[in-house]
Write a protein that holds these residues in place. Structure first.
Motif, PDB file in Angstrom:
ATOM      1  N   ALA B  22       0.833  -1.205   0.000  1.00 47.90           N
ATOM      2  CA  ALA B  22       0.000   0.000   0.000  1.00 47.90           C
ATOM      3  C   ALA B  22       0.866   1.251   0.000  1.00 47.90           C
ATOM      4  N   MET B  23       2.073   1.149   0.573  1.00 50.07           N
ATOM      5  CA  MET B  23       2.901   2.348   0.673  1.00 50.07           C
ATOM      6  C   MET B  23       3.889   2.484  -0.494  1.00 50.07           C
ATOM      7  N   SER B  24       3.751   1.620  -1.475  1.00 51.40           N
ATOM      8  CA  SER B  24       4.662   1.678  -2.618  1.00 51.40           C
ATOM      9  C   SER B  24       4.688   3.084  -3.231  1.00 51.40           C
ATOM     10  N   PRO B  25       5.886   3.631  -3.439  1.00 50.85           N
ATOM     11  CA  PRO B  25       5.973   5.015  -3.925  1.00 50.85           C
ATOM     12  C   PRO B  25       5.471   5.171  -5.360  1.00 50.85           C
ATOM     13  N   THR B  26       5.419   4.086  -6.125  1.00 50.13           N
ATOM     14  CA  THR B  26       5.007   4.217  -7.517  1.00 50.13           C
ATOM     15  C   THR B  26       3.501   4.084  -7.677  1.00 50.13           C
ATOM     16  N   ARG B  27       2.819   3.692  -6.626  1.00 47.96           N
ATOM     17  CA  ARG B  27       1.385   3.487  -6.790  1.00 47.96           C
ATOM     18  C   ARG B  27       0.638   4.830  -6.827  1.00 47.96           C
ATOM     19  N   ALA B  28      -0.265   4.987  -7.791  1.00 50.30           N
ATOM     20  CA  ALA B  28      -0.987   6.251  -7.929  1.00 50.30           C
ATOM     21  C   ALA B  28      -1.995   6.400  -6.800  1.00 50.30           C
ATOM     22  N   ARG B  29      -1.979   7.532  -6.165  1.00 49.95           N
ATOM     23  CA  ARG B  29      -3.007   7.834  -5.176  1.00 49.95           C
ATOM     24  C   ARG B  29      -4.192   8.465  -5.897  1.00 49.95           C
ATOM     25  N   PRO B  30      -5.371   8.381  -5.321  1.00 47.77           N
ATOM     26  CA  PRO B  30      -6.563   8.859  -6.047  1.00 47.77           C
ATOM     27  C   PRO B  30      -6.497  10.354  -6.365  1.00 47.77           C
ATOM     28  N   TYR B  31      -5.764  11.099  -5.559  1.00 48.54           N
ATOM     29  CA  TYR B  31      -5.762  12.551  -5.825  1.00 48.54           C
ATOM     30  C   TYR B  31      -4.639  12.973  -6.773  1.00 48.54           C
ATOM     31  N   THR B  32      -3.780  12.024  -7.224  1.00 50.54           N
ATOM     32  CA  THR B  32      -2.652  12.407  -8.087  1.00 50.54           C
ATOM     33  C   THR B  32      -3.087  13.161  -9.356  1.00 50.54           C
ATOM     34  N   PRO B  33      -4.066  12.633 -10.102  1.00 51.61           N
ATOM     35  CA  PRO B  33      -4.459  13.383 -11.316  1.00 51.61           C
ATOM     36  C   PRO B  33      -4.937  14.791 -10.991  1.00 51.61           C
ATOM     37  N   TRP B  34      -5.617  14.927  -9.876  1.00 50.68           N
ATOM     38  CA  TRP B  34      -6.124  16.255  -9.509  1.00 50.68           C
ATOM     39  C   TRP B  34      -4.978  17.210  -9.203  1.00 50.68           C
ATOM     40  N   LEU B  35      -3.925  16.666  -8.592  1.00 48.87           N
ATOM     41  CA  LEU B  35      -2.773  17.519  -8.302  1.00 48.87           C
ATOM     42  C   LEU B  35      -2.143  18.024  -9.601  1.00 48.87           C
ATOM     43  N   PHE B  36      -2.088  17.139 -10.593  1.00 48.10           N
ATOM     44  CA  PHE B  36      -1.531  17.565 -11.878  1.00 48.10           C
ATOM     45  C   PHE B  36      -2.414  18.611 -12.547  1.00 48.10           C
ATOM     46  N   LEU B  37      -3.702  18.456 -12.344  1.00 47.71           N
ATOM     47  CA  LEU B  37      -4.642  19.392 -12.980  1.00 47.71           C
ATOM     48  C   LEU B  37      -4.740  20.715 -12.245  1.00 47.71           C
ATOM     49  N   LEU B  38      -4.307  20.706 -10.982  1.00 43.62           N
ATOM     50  CA  LEU B  38      -4.554  21.860 -10.113  1.00 43.62           C
ATOM     51  C   LEU B  38      -4.116  23.209 -10.701  1.00 43.62           C
ATOM     52  N   PRO B  39      -2.883  23.311 -11.231  1.00 40.84           N
ATOM     53  CA  PRO B  39      -2.480  24.635 -11.744  1.00 40.84           C
ATOM     54  C   PRO B  39      -3.442  25.146 -12.804  1.00 40.84           C
ATOM     55  N   TYR B  40      -3.812  24.259 -13.734  1.00 45.37           N
ATOM     56  CA  TYR B  40      -4.714  24.702 -14.785  1.00 45.37           C
ATOM     57  C   TYR B  40      -6.103  25.003 -14.228  1.00 45.37           C
TER      58      TYR B  40
END
Lengths: 433, 327
Positions: B22-40
């Protein structure tokens, strides 16, 4: 503006919305509590003043020289000048002032004073006029009174400037005209002589700027007034106004001017020696001098009756922003007073200094001297709130349509005057309280 | 790479160690896409959504931001726009008409001419890159530069265009900037000259995406140039055609700078476009409420036209699929 790509459908609304959003970030500031009576001089700590003006043309270097001279004499006062097109300036002033980012001092045209007072941009200067014992005696009465609004003084005049008749002296010589024409008969005679001398279209009549200023001049010459006393009605569609516009169009119909003269074309044609006479602002003098054209300036001939000509005046005003700080307030007034007293330099910009004493010193021998001598013929627009914008959207359209031959002058003046009336009435209600 | 393939490629975690997985650093967290979208999204919210909502609010008021009170007037600003003889309706609909005329004539030209240019530039010939640059160059200029340039060139009495026409014995007194329809010809012409390069570049990119095998196959089948164009090129361009059409349509409907600078709306208000009128009303006359109402009416009109265009292109796609399926 077409094709800035990725334009969204909400783009237009967004722009308007964003403007309001930016403007509403600030709120009108309260004046500083320790404002003192103006003493006539400044000896406080170093202070920086924001000074907004619209001297983007040949007049720019002269205002910069005056500012430099002022700063030399007043090391404690630093002037931060912002120069932009007049049209932009009048749009930005209310927005910036509302957001608390307006200028401490500005130069505006006299007919804008009412607008800027009602939009809370500028503050009265009665104490400055009193402290310096300024009154109508040193200015022409018309221009001095034009700086008042609602029984308070808001503007200290820097200059007056009007339309003038420029003529090509070489053409006049060849046509055997010795004196510049002064009335309808002599003007007609001059045009016919010029045509006889081979200048086919001696007087190009514009359809846009400054066509409406010519129209206003003719209206005043005929004895009319552009607006009613209370500022609620446009009267430039009166018989005098119609006669003036018909005369302008007759220049085209009689073949003295080509048809469809687009923006600036008459001026370019004059500079190229294609036309012999043009009516334009005296602020063009330096540009014409630089072009090397053999020319002279004379007052507008009184083709519609008595001598009268549209004029305007650049006036110093105190921005609301200067009220936030007692030192700024004093320094701003010192600046205005000094600029008004030392306006001799300004004559070089082609303008006519507003002060009689400065005029007597600078006008002899200048190109604008013949116009300065006729200072009583100058007519100013009344300072009705919003008049600048309303006129641009109504009178200018009417004059353009009539000049292009799209509509009879009387009809189109009536239609546009009705539109102007509605807007003037709306403004009276808006600012009436 | 999705999370599923990621774990599949790794040594299978034992049941004893679910936590490290569960703590694997490569696993996508549910909010990751939102973080990428945040600036836009932030910019979009602040500069598009918020002003758009505020604009709607403003349109319900008699709004002059320099004054202290903004009286609520409900739908009055909208009602005025649809009531003949009110202060705003005549000039607004005249400006909508002007926008309509401009769009009607500029969009077809801006769809067809850039395609021809792109087809030409797609061929191999010496100096191709130079010509590509030449066609794109005007697009780099700002509207002020383009406007002033053409205002002087097109001047009816002192302009170079009429002078040149005169040299060739053609009529040399065409009022390009002071009378319709000549002014429309001028405005559409200048706009096509100015923005043709942009659409051409998009067409060119799409042309380069069409697989060469399709042309080879068509050649084997004995197809001529016209048949290749109809059967291979056009279908290949279809996906971007929707984009180009909508984009050009909206850009044309938002035309402002050209008529503001070149004709100044002349003669009278005849070449004053909707955006021009909105700017005059809101920013010069401080009738922000009226101006906001106008821009919402314009928005709704554009919305319907865009939906129509989408529908038009989708319909054809569906048909194409059907016929394809039948074969």
């Amino acid at each position: 503006m077409i094709v800035r790509r990725h334009r969204r459908m909400f783009g237009t609304t967004a722009v308007l919305g964003a403007t309001v959003l930016v403007a509403s970030c600030g709120s009108p500031q309260a004046p500083a509590s320790d404002l003192r009576e103006f003493a006539g001089s400044y000896d406080g700590p170093p202070v920086t003043l924001d000074f907004w003006n619209g001297f983007t043309g040949g007049d720019g270097p002269y205002i910069r020289q005056m500012i430099a001279d002022f700063e030399k004499e007043h090391p404690d006062i630093d002037i931060r000048a912002t120069t932009q097109e007049w049209g932009d300036l009048y749009q930005k002033l209310p927005a910036a002032s509302f957001a608390g980012a307006g200028p401490d001092v500005a130069v505006i045209h006299v007919e804008q004073i009412g607008t800027m007072v009602e939009r809370n941009v500028i503050e009265p200067l009665d104490d400055l006029a009193e402290a310096l014992e300024l009154d109508a005696d040193d200015f022409s009465e018309q221009v001095w009174e034009a700086g008042e609004y609602d029984d308070a003084r808001y503007g200290i005049p820097l200059d007056v400037h009007s339309l003038a008749m420029y003529y090509n002296t070489e053409h006049f010589e060849k046509a055997g005209i010795t004196e510049p024409p002064t009335d309808a008969a002599s003007f007609q005679d001059a045009l016919e002589r010029l045509q006889a001398a081979g200048y086919e279209t001696p007087f190009w009549m514009p359809s846009l700027w400054p066509a409406h200023l010519i129209d206003l001049s003719l209206l005043w010459q005929g004895g009319g007034e552009p607006y009613s006393e209370d500022g609620g009605e446009a009267t430039w569609n009166s018989a005098e106004g119609v006669a003036g516009l018909e005369w302008m169009r007759s220049m085209v119909d009689d073949g003295f001017s080509p048809d469809s003269v687009a923006i600036d074309a008459q001026y370019v044609a004059f500079k190229n020696g294609e036309t012999s006479i043009t009516w334009d602002g005296i602020w063009q003098i330096n540009d014409l001098k630089d072009s090397g054209l053999p020319f002279a300036a004379a007052p507008l001939p009184a083709v519609a009756g008595e001598p009268a000509v549209w004029a305007n005046s650049h006036q110093f005003v105190l921005g609301r922003h200067a009220l936030t700080d007692a030192d700024k307030n004093d320094a701003a007034k010192v600046f205005i007073a000094w600029m008004s007293e030392n306006s001799a330099e300004w004559a070089g910009a082609g303008m006519i200094p507003a002060r009689a004493s400065v005029r007597a010193e600078t006008m002899p021998g200048s190109v604008q001297e013949p116009i300065a001598e006729e200072i009583d013929a100058l007519r100013f627009l009344p300072s009705i709130p919003g008049v600048g914008a309303i006129q641009a959207d109504t009178l200018e359209i009417a004059v353009a349509s009539a000049m292009l031959g799209n509509a009879p002058p009387a009809d189109v003046l009536d239609t546009e005057a009705a539109r102007a009336d509605a807007q003037l009435q709306a403004n009276l209600e808006r600012f009436g309280e | 790479m999705s999370a599923a393939t990621e774990t599949a490629a790794r040594p299978r975690p034992t049941a004893a160690a679910p936590r490290t997985r569960a703590m694997s650093p490569t696993r996508a967290r549910p909010y990751t896409p939102w973080l990428f979208l945040l600036p836009y999204l932030t910019l979009f919210a602040v500069f598009v959504v918020l002003p758009a909502v505020l604009g709607l609010w403003i349109s319900l008021h008699e709004w002059d931001y320099t004054l202290e009170e903004q009286p609520f007037v409900g739908g009055e600003n909208y009602a005025d726009l649809f009531a003949a003889g009110s202060g705003t309706s005549d000039v607004f609909w005249e400006s909508m008409r002007a926008t309509g005329i401009f769009t009607l004539f500029s969009v077809p030209l801006l769809l067809v001419l850039p395609l021809l240019v792109a087809l030409l530039m797609h061929r191999r010939f010496p100096g191709r890159n130079f010509f590509r640059a030449v066609y794109f160059a005007p697009y780099v200029l700002g509207v002020a530069v383009v406007g002033l340039l053409w205002r002087y060139l097109l001047d009816s009495n002192v302009g170079l265009v009429n002078f040149t026409l005169g040299v060739f014995g053609l009529p040399s007194d065409i009022p390009w900037t002071t009378a319709v329809p000549a002014a429309w010809v001028a405005l559409v012409g200048v706009t096509v000259w100015w923005t043709l390069g942009f659409n051409a570049v998009i067409y060119l990119a799409a042309l380069q995406d069409i697989p060469a095998e399709l042309y080879e196959a068509a050649a084997v089948d004995g197809a001529g140039p016209w048949q290749k164009f109809r059967a291979v090129t056009l279908p290949g361009l279809r996906p971007i055609l929707t984009f180009i059409t909508i984009n050009t349509l909206i850009a044309s409907a938002n035309m402002f700078g050209q008529s503001y600078i070149i004709t100044q709306g002349a003669p009278g208000r005849e070449t004053r476009t909707a955006i021009y009128q909105i700017a005059e009303t809101g920013l010069r006359n401080y009738q922000m409420g009226d101006a906001a109402a106008m821009s919402y009416v314009l928005t709704v009109v554009l919305l319907f036209i865009s939906i129509f265009v989408f529908w038009l292109f989708r319909e054809r796609d569906a048909k194409g699929e059907k016929t394809g399926a039948r074969r």
